[in-house]
Structures are given as C-alpha cells and as structure tokens.
Design an enzyme around this catalytic site. Sequence first.
Site, PDB file in Angstrom:
ATOM      1  N   ARG A 129     -31.718   4.797   5.548  1.00  0.00           N
ATOM      2  CA  ARG A 129     -30.642   4.112   5.761  1.00  0.00           C
ATOM      3  C   ARG A 129     -31.158   2.600   6.099  1.00  0.00           C
ATOM      4  O   ARG A 129     -30.390   1.746   5.366  1.00  0.00           O
ATOM      5  CB  ARG A 129     -29.592   4.617   6.797  1.00  0.00           C
ATOM      6  CG  ARG A 129     -28.492   5.622   6.291  1.00  0.00           C
ATOM      7  CD  ARG A 129     -27.549   6.076   7.239  1.00  0.00           C
ATOM      8  NE  ARG A 129     -26.513   7.076   6.721  1.00  0.00           N
ATOM      9  CZ  ARG A 129     -25.625   7.678   7.422  1.00  0.00           C
ATOM     10  NH1 ARG A 129     -25.572   7.831   8.550  1.00  0.00           N
ATOM     11  NH2 ARG A 129     -24.582   8.230   6.577  1.00  0.00           N
TER      12      ARG A 129
ATOM     13  N   GLY B 193     -20.057  11.935   4.787  1.00  0.00           N
ATOM     14  CA  GLY B 193     -18.664  11.903   4.569  1.00  0.00           C
ATOM     15  C   GLY B 193     -17.833  11.234   3.551  1.00  0.00           C
ATOM     16  O   GLY B 193     -16.844  11.316   2.691  1.00  0.00           O
TER      17      GLY B 193
ATOM     18  N   GLY C 291     -25.849  13.697   3.988  1.00  0.00           N
ATOM     19  CA  GLY C 291     -25.875  14.649   4.939  1.00  0.00           C
ATOM     20  C   GLY C 291     -26.992  15.713   4.777  1.00  0.00           C
ATOM     21  O   GLY C 291     -28.170  15.460   4.612  1.00  0.00           O
TER      22      GLY C 291
ATOM     23  N   LYS D  62     -18.561  25.544   5.564  1.00  0.00           N
ATOM     24  CA  LYS D  62     -17.042  25.923   5.646  1.00  0.00           C
ATOM     25  C   LYS D  62     -16.334  25.676   4.136  1.00  0.00           C
ATOM     26  O   LYS D  62     -16.432  24.424   3.709  1.00  0.00           O
ATOM     27  CB  LYS D  62     -16.629  25.138   6.685  1.00  0.00           C
ATOM     28  CG  LYS D  62     -16.925  25.617   8.000  1.00  0.00           C
ATOM     29  CD  LYS D  62     -16.079  25.200   9.080  1.00  0.00           C
ATOM     30  CE  LYS D  62     -16.661  25.755  10.315  1.00  0.00           C
ATOM     31  NZ  LYS D  62     -17.028  24.531  11.323  1.00  0.00           N
TER      32      LYS D  62
HETATM   33  N1  ATP Z   1     -24.889  31.451   4.621  1.00  0.00           N
HETATM   34  C1  ATP Z   1     -24.863  30.587   5.541  1.00  0.00           C
HETATM   35  N2  ATP Z   1     -24.383  31.223   6.890  1.00  0.00           N
HETATM   36  C2  ATP Z   1     -24.477  30.206   7.754  1.00  0.00           C
HETATM   37  N3  ATP Z   1     -24.504  28.939   7.804  1.00  0.00           N
HETATM   38  C3  ATP Z   1     -24.930  28.522   6.715  1.00  0.00           C
HETATM   39  C4  ATP Z   1     -25.069  29.167   5.422  1.00  0.00           C
HETATM   40  N4  ATP Z   1     -25.584  28.408   4.448  1.00  0.00           N
HETATM   41  C5  ATP Z   1     -25.515  27.143   4.803  1.00  0.00           C
HETATM   42  N5  ATP Z   1     -25.442  27.209   6.211  1.00  0.00           N
HETATM   43  C6  ATP Z   1     -25.621  26.050   7.142  1.00  0.00           C
HETATM   44  O1  ATP Z   1     -24.352  24.930   6.721  1.00  0.00           O
HETATM   45  C7  ATP Z   1     -24.951  23.839   7.635  1.00  0.00           C
HETATM   46  C8  ATP Z   1     -24.518  22.803   6.297  1.00  0.00           C
HETATM   47  O2  ATP Z   1     -23.205  22.721   6.105  1.00  0.00           O
HETATM   48  P1  ATP Z   1     -22.301  21.589   6.623  1.00  0.00           P
HETATM   49  O3  ATP Z   1     -20.700  21.609   5.853  1.00  0.00           O
HETATM   50  O4  ATP Z   1     -22.282  21.071   7.947  1.00  0.00           O
HETATM   51  O5  ATP Z   1     -22.895  20.126   5.885  1.00  0.00           O
HETATM   52  P2  ATP Z   1     -22.958  19.776   4.350  1.00  0.00           P
HETATM   53  O6  ATP Z   1     -22.024  20.543   3.383  1.00  0.00           O
HETATM   54  O7  ATP Z   1     -24.458  19.331   3.867  1.00  0.00           O
HETATM   55  O8  ATP Z   1     -21.963  18.324   4.511  1.00  0.00           O
HETATM   56  P3  ATP Z   1     -22.512  17.040   4.983  1.00  0.00           P
HETATM   57  O9  ATP Z   1     -22.886  16.186   3.998  1.00  0.00           O
HETATM   58  O10 ATP Z   1     -21.443  16.302   5.784  1.00  0.00           O
HETATM   59  O11 ATP Z   1     -23.619  17.209   5.937  1.00  0.00           O
HETATM   60  C9  ATP Z   1     -26.333  23.937   7.621  1.00  0.00           C
HETATM   61  O12 ATP Z   1     -26.667  23.781   8.974  1.00  0.00           O
HETATM   62  C10 ATP Z   1     -26.727  25.353   7.051  1.00  0.00           C
HETATM   63  O13 ATP Z   1     -27.446  25.978   8.156  1.00  0.00           O
HETATM   64  O1  3PG Z   2     -23.410   9.055   9.234  1.00  0.00           O
HETATM   65  C1  3PG Z   2     -21.981   9.224   8.588  1.00  0.00           C
HETATM   66  O2  3PG Z   2     -21.703   9.998   7.989  1.00  0.00           O
HETATM   67  C2  3PG Z   2     -21.643   8.076   8.834  1.00  0.00           C
HETATM   68  O3  3PG Z   2     -22.360   6.811   9.665  1.00  0.00           O
HETATM   69  C3  3PG Z   2     -20.083   7.931   9.484  1.00  0.00           C
HETATM   70  O4  3PG Z   2     -20.397   8.399  10.956  1.00  0.00           O
HETATM   71  P1  3PG Z   2     -19.304   9.216  11.585  1.00  0.00           P
HETATM   72  O5  3PG Z   2     -18.820  10.364  10.837  1.00  0.00           O
HETATM   73  O6  3PG Z   2     -19.519   9.344  13.019  1.00  0.00           O
HETATM   74  O7  3PG Z   2     -17.950   8.391  11.454  1.00  0.00           O
END
Ligand code: ATP
Ligand code: 3PG
Length: 394
Positions: free
Chosen positions: A36, A374, A351, A197
Amino acid sequence: MNKKSIRDIELKGKRVFCRVDFNVPMQDGKISDDTRIKAALPTISHLTEQGAKVILASHLGRPKGQVVEELRLAPVAERLSELSGKDVQKADEAYGDSVQAIIDNMENGDILLLENVRFYPGEEKNDPELAKSFAALADVYVNDAFGAAHRAHASTEGIAHHLPAVSGLLMEKELDVLGKALSNPERPFTAIIGGAKVKDKIGVIKNLLENVDHLIIGGGLGYTFIKAQGHEIGESLLEEDKIELAKSFIESAKEKGVKLHLPIDAVVTAEFSPDAETEIVNIDSIPKEKMALDIGPKTSELYADIIKGSKLVIWNGPMGVFEFDKFANGTKTVAQALADAKDTYSIVGGGDSAAAAEKFGLADKMSHISTGGGASLEFMEGKELPGVVALNDK
Ligand SMILES: Nc1ncnc2c1ncn2[C@@H]1O[C@H](COP(=O)(O)OP(=O)(O)OP(=O)(O)O)[C@@H](O)[C@H]1O
Ligand SMILES: O=C(O)[C@H](O)COP(=O)(O)O
C-alpha cells in the site's frame, strides 16, 4: 472517471492534505507488507514534482479514538522515506498548533506524515469540527486512499466539503479498472467468490449475477451452497439461515443464464490444524465428523479451465484455508491459472486473495491487484463509495 484528479489542478506552492491508505500489516513493530505504501508513490511523486507541500494522512489499525503506541505511523514514515528516496517528516499529532508549526516551515516538495487519524474519536464519527481542523492545515484535499473510500470519515469524506477536493492517481486507477470491468466487461466474464461467509458476500453475488457469464464459488461459504443442493457437509462451515438464500442464487443463475460452478470434490479433515490428516472426497460424500477446508483437485482443475477460457476474471476470497499448506492447493491452483492465462485480464480484490497471490509469489503476474479489500467489495456490490462521491466533479 467523472471526478477531478491531481492532474486537473495547479499544485505549485500549495499545501496539499493527501489522504492515503497506509493501513499496512505489522508484525512486532515491523511492516510485513508495504504494497500500500508503494501504491501511493506515483501520487506522492507527482505532488512533490509539481512543487506542492505534501501533508500525508492515514489510519493504521482500529485504535478506536485513542492513542495506541503500537499504531503510531513512525515505521511507515521510515519505510516511505526509503521507498521514495526523500526525507519524510513525521508529526506526533494529526492537527493543531504543533502540526501547523511544522507546515509553516515546509518548502515546496517537502513531505510530512501526520499521526494516525484514528487516534481522534471524531475521525470515524466524521465529526465536522475535526474535518475543519484537518482542512485548516491545507489549500487542497487529495484522496488517494481507495482502500478506505468506503468509509465516510473526517479525513476521507468530511474534509472534502471544506477544500477543493480531487482524487490521487491510485484512486483514479482503481476506479478506472474496476469501473470499466463492471460496466463494459470483456466476455466471457468470470467472477470467483470465496472466503469464509455467505453473509459478507450476499451483495456482491447478487450484483455479479446480473453481469457475469460464469460465477465460481469456493471457500467456506461454498458449503452452505452444497447444503442447499441437498448434500450433507459434515462439520464444514454452514450458515443455516442462508441456505434458502443460496438456493435462490442457484435458481437466479439458471434464470439469467449464468453458469454457476460449485465444488465437486473437497479436501476434508477431522481437525482444524496445519498438520491434520486429510482425505479427498466427492462433494456428496463428506463424512459426518469431518470438515471440508479446501476444494478438491477435480474442482481446482475445472475452475482453472474456466479461468483459462475467460477474457476477464474478478477474484475475491480464497478457495480454502490457504494459510495452512495442506489446504492451500485450491487457492494456489486458481492463482496459478490466473497468472498463466495470458489473454485474460485478472483483477484480484484486496484482502485475503491479494495476500494469497503474494504468498504464492504470483502477485506480479496478475493484471491488477486492488489495494482495497472492503472498498473493492463494496464497489463490486454496486455501492457508491462516500470518499469518492465527496470529490469535485470534472
Ligand atoms: N473451507 C473453509 N473453511 C473454513 N475457513 C475457510 C474455508 N475457506 C476459506 N476459509 C477462510 O476464510 C478466510 C478468508 O475469508 P474472508 O471472508 O475473511 O476474507 P475475504 O473473502 O478474502 O475478504 P477480504 O478481501 O475482505 O479479506 C481465510 O482466513 C480462510 O482461511
Ligand atoms: O484495510 C482496509 O480494508 C482499509 O484500510 C479500511 O480499514 P477498516 O476496515 O479498518 O476501515
């Protein structure tokens, strides 16, 4: 983009309050990923080259309106100085007399980093008084914090009402890439949605179903869909109250002619641990006492083929518990397919998917990795981002 950017205004001699997203991961006081900070460099260079006095502001973590020593921005100032090759002054506060005194002594092209804006309770409340105090420091407001653009806070939204307000180059690029992808996608257009989720991805799945040719589902949220298909999922993640919603998504995809792809096999285990015993099973044979923590090899291959046949892919969320090597293969195969697909424009939502691409050493092979987790998700949901809305129109 219909918003003004730093290219549209005169900057010489101006004091510029530039909101960046330096919310970087830290481990033991050290920055573990400086993506970043690097992403903000083009804007910072443009501002210094044009002779602005650059006042940078960012949050770090969630200190909830209090000073938290470990969340001071000093290590960030140091890293920015290394990366930019320029001196970066660091203030111990984010506004007020002490900050004003530093700014009064700045020359054109100098850089100052303010203290963590979330040390002040007014930041997240979007307190108009705090916004005015920030604005009093500068002549121009620049928002380059795409990662925080979904937050209506004093330094991302409130301040924009008190100064000429324009976007930085990173903000402009993120909005251009994501905006073009969603409004005028090259086809076949595929979205890959994973993560933990269903609850967090409802809006994005709904919106993408209106637009994509293929929707690939993986990760923990996939098992609520598998349950909705009528299979038993053992101890795998389940959101009981989202089964009907998952059914409605499956139906809606059929009606709209979207090809919805769900896992056909899975890697299962009896315990959530990095060295657990694992087994590969078909999706209709998940044992009662086991949980699925990754998509299986047949699913991975299927998903890789769809990626290779796509012109545009948006990826958000890992396919499994990629933090443990035994459950990382699904996510790795997807990332590798994106990296190998030469005619495919690949957009990785920030993320965890960005962290996964980084972990597998494939980040530089993606067409665009968003700096916003997010924020990119909300953008893909079709929501307006308050930090963008508040900027001046062209
Ligand atoms: N089958 C599964 N069972 C349990 N946990 C899981 C499974 N698949 C993925 N995960 C977990 O989900 C987490 C990521 O999901 P999360 O929704 O928190 O992030 P994301 O979708 O990447 O969103 P963001 O971009 O906001 O981080 C990881 O830590 C991963 O270990
Ligand atoms: O890491 C992020 O997604 C941004 O910096 C926003 O952070 P926040 O979810 O704590 O508002």
